[in-house]
Every structure is written in C-alpha cells, then in structure tokens.
Scaffold this active site. Structure first.
Site: not given
Ligand code: ADP
Length: 400
Positions: A108, A196
């Site tokens: 992530y 993101e």
C-alpha cells in the site's frame, strides 16, 4: 474531485510511474476488441468512483475476447455495489481492459493532505491490496507514515527509508525510491488531495507497478486546472449535486429525511448536530452561502424538494448580508412553484427578521417558525411525527 482509475494511471504514467498496459471501452464490443489486443487473457475492470470492486465482481480475469465481451455486457447492464458505493451502487459506463500481470507481492502506498499538519503525508504498508483502515485499526505498527516538509520537499533518503521499511532491497528498493519521488511530484504539481496506489505490486518478473490508482484533486485548486472538469464522469455523481454545483450551492446528500437549508458551513454543521440531538436525520447538507439572492434560495429549496427522501424541510439561516425577507420570498416562491405541502420549519435571525417571518406566516404554506435552533429542531421532529406517526430515531441524551 475524483477521477477514474484509468485516468489516474494515465497521469501517473506521464510521471514515469509504471502501470499495466490498458485500454478503455465504452461498449462490450470495444471490451472484446481491447481484450483481443491484449492477447485474449486480460483483466476487465469496471470504472466507478469507488473501491472494493474486486470483491463485488467488478475486477475479473478473463481468458479470451468472447469471455471479455460477455463480462462487459454484464457489467454495463447493472449497478456495481461495493462497501464504498452505498446500497444503491454505481452504474458502470466505462471499463478498463488491462494486461494480466503476474503478481508476487502487494503493498500500500499513498500521499495525502493531512489537515492536522497542513502538509502532505506519505503512508506505506507491506500489507497491500486490502482495506488500509482495517490494517490501521488492527496492526498500526504495519503502517509507515512520513509528514513531508513543504520547504525541503520529499528527500530521496526519506523515500529510501520507506522502501526499506517495506522490506525492499537492492535494485527494486532504488526503483521504489524513484516511484515514491515521482508520486510526490505528481501529487504536488497536480494539486492532489490524495494519490493512492493500492496495491503497489512487485511482479513475478521483478518490476514495481501501480496495479490500482486513485486520484482525488483538491477542489480548492481547481481554478489552476481548467482541464480537470472535462475529466469528470457525470454518471458517477449525484444528479442533485450536479444541479447544485451549477448554482454555486454546496449540496451533500445524506441518509435521513429532513432537508436542511443553511448559510455557512459552520451553521450547517451545528444544524446537523442539533437535528441529530433531537432524533431527526438530515437528508442533506445544503449551504446557500453568505450573499445568496432570492433566486438562489429558490433554486436551493427546489433542489431539496427534488430529493424523494425528504419528508420535511428545516431552514436555519442567519440574515447578515442576505436579508431574512429575501430568504422568505425565495422559500415561498419555490414552494409555490413545486406545490410543496411538506412540513417546513424556518429558524431565521438577523436583518429584516420580522418582515421575513410575517411573509412566511401569511404564505399559506405548511410552515412553522422556530424561535431558536433547539425550538426549530423540536418543531420539525414534531411535524414529521404527526405526518408519519413517529420520529426517525429516538432522542439521545446530550453527550457534553
Ligand atoms: P479494488 O480495490 O476496487 O478492488 P483493484 O484495482 O485493487 O480494485 O483490483 C483488485 C485486485 O485485482 C488487486 O488487488 C490485484 O490483486 C488484482 N488486479 C488488479 N488489476 C490487475 C491486473 N492488471 N493484473 C493482475 N491482477 C490485477
């Protein structure tokens, strides 16, 4: 402002960030053609303004163009419901067809504006591809965060520290440093509120790649990027929010049944809190701003009434720049135009308040005047109760 994954990937690619080869399709025939170009075996990804598509069937591996065609047909025909869309789901109008990448590890990585520090914050975790909020809750030590000083910017040694924390070594660690620095440059130059990458992957062949990408632009910077509105997919937006935008009104749809018209964000928040306190659930948040005209108030009122969830309207306005009689005229005009019979409570104060109240009393509308915020909230709850036989929720005791 949100954009689709494929648009975010185009932007990332222009910053030298590796993304899978892909094509966007607007019809199932185009999905089939794109799958052929990818060699048959590919990943078909529904483009909606929400994540969690994988588990909802919106991201699937297909083995040939015919299968891609069938899946395209299915996705275009229905709404996709994910934990992020709400129960109504979102229509799929665009599909991304991508090469199927052999993934060896998922991470992530994001850069977002931290409102506490007013700085960009870099967030990374070796637990990728899953809900990062869940990781933050259950294993906060697996999340690495770095607040970026706007004067020095992100330094290579800081990016390296993050790459090492993810367990990357050797040349792939250096690739990750470049990846992170490019991502920061993109966030900064494109005025992103959020960039993101979830998951950021290491492929079987040993390359880093952005497998998913989400970009949210900072609305406050839209004036610097005249091209951004052209990227919007209106099928993904609430139609009333689009109409409100045209009249420069801030409208946010909420889950309850009391339409709220207020002026100023602070008063709006207070109004929502007090309504909750009295057991009512706001259906929306509509801020007409400081210097609204009668026409603008009328448009705002009509927008509220177009929401079929709205069973009553609560107006809470301080007439400073905008006089209360103007507000009252706007409400009366709009209510008459749409033949509104719903219960309305108006709490107003400030310039020409008595004139405003008189206009409302004489209007013939199903309207009551609230003497103060609490009185107004109690009145709308009582009026709804008399219509529907019960308030939306029980009144909760004050927390403070
Ligand atoms: P969402 O977060 O909306 O579920 P993602 O883009 O993250 O959608 O896709 C879900 C999962 O599908 C990813 O975690 C990844 O494992 C896999 N995936 C996505 N794109 C590809 C691709 N091009 N090749 C192989 N696997 C993919």
């Amino acid at each position: 402002m949100n954009i689709h994954e494929y648009q975010a990937k185009e932007i990332l690619s222009s910053y030298g960030i590796p993304v899978p080869r892909g094509r966007v399709a607007l019809t199932s025939d185009q999905v089939e053609r794109a799958a052929k170009e990818m060699g048959g075996r590919c990943v078909v990804k529904a483009q909606i303004y929400a994540g969690g598509r994988g588990k909802a069937g919106g991201v699937r591996l297909v083995h040939n163009p015919e299968q891609a065609h069938e899946l395209g047909k299915e996705l275009f025909a229905r709404k996709l419901v994910t934990p992020q869309t709400g129960p109504d789901g979102l229509r799929v109008r665009r599909i991304l067809i991508e090469e199927a990448v052999e993934i060896s590890r998922e991470f992530y990585l994001s850069i977002t504006l931290d409102r506490e520090t007013s700085r960009y914050c870099l967030i990374a975790s070796a637990e990728g591809g899953i809900d990062i909020e869940e990781v933050a809750r259950t294993s906060p030590r697996k999340i690495h965060m770095l607040t970026i000083d706007p004067f020095t910017g992100l330094r290579p040694y800081q990016a390296r520290r993050i790459a090492l924390a993810l367990g990357l070594t050797g040349s792939i660690c250096e690739d990750c440093v470049d990846f992170i620095l490019n991502l920061y440059r993109c966030a900064l130059e494109k005025d992103c509120f959020l960039v993101e990458i979830n998951p950021l992957v290491v492929t079987r062949a040993g390359w880093l790649m952005a497998m998913d990408a989400k970009i949210t632009f900072d609305d406050n910077a839209l004036f610097r990027h005249r091209e951004y509105p052209d990227m919007l997919d209106y099928s993904q937006l609430d139609q009333l929010e689009i109409t409100a935008g045209k009249y420069d009104l801030s409208y946010i749809k909420l889950a309850g049944n009391v339409g709220c018209m207020v002026n100023g964000a602070g008063l709006a928040m207070a109004t929502l809190d007090v309504l909750h306190e009295f057991g009512a659930q706001p259906a929306n948040f509509l801020d007409v701003g400081g210097g609204a005209t009668r026409e603008k108030v009328a448009e705002a009122f009509k927008i509220i009434l177009q929401d079929s969830d709205v069973k009553g309207v609560f107006v809470n306005i301080f007439g400073g720049i905008m006089h209360c009689d103007v507000i009252a005229q706007g409400i009366i005009e709009a209510a008459a135009e749409v033949h509104c019979t719903l219960p309305i409570v108006v709490r107003m104060d400030g310039s020409k308040v008595e004139e405003g109240k008189k206009l409302l009393r004489d209007s013939g509308l199903n309207v009551q005047i609230g003497e103060n915020l609490g009185d107004g909230a109690a009145r709308i709850v009582a009026m709804l109760k008399s219509v529907s036989g019960g308030p939306v929720t029980e009144r909760r005791p004050c927390q403070s």
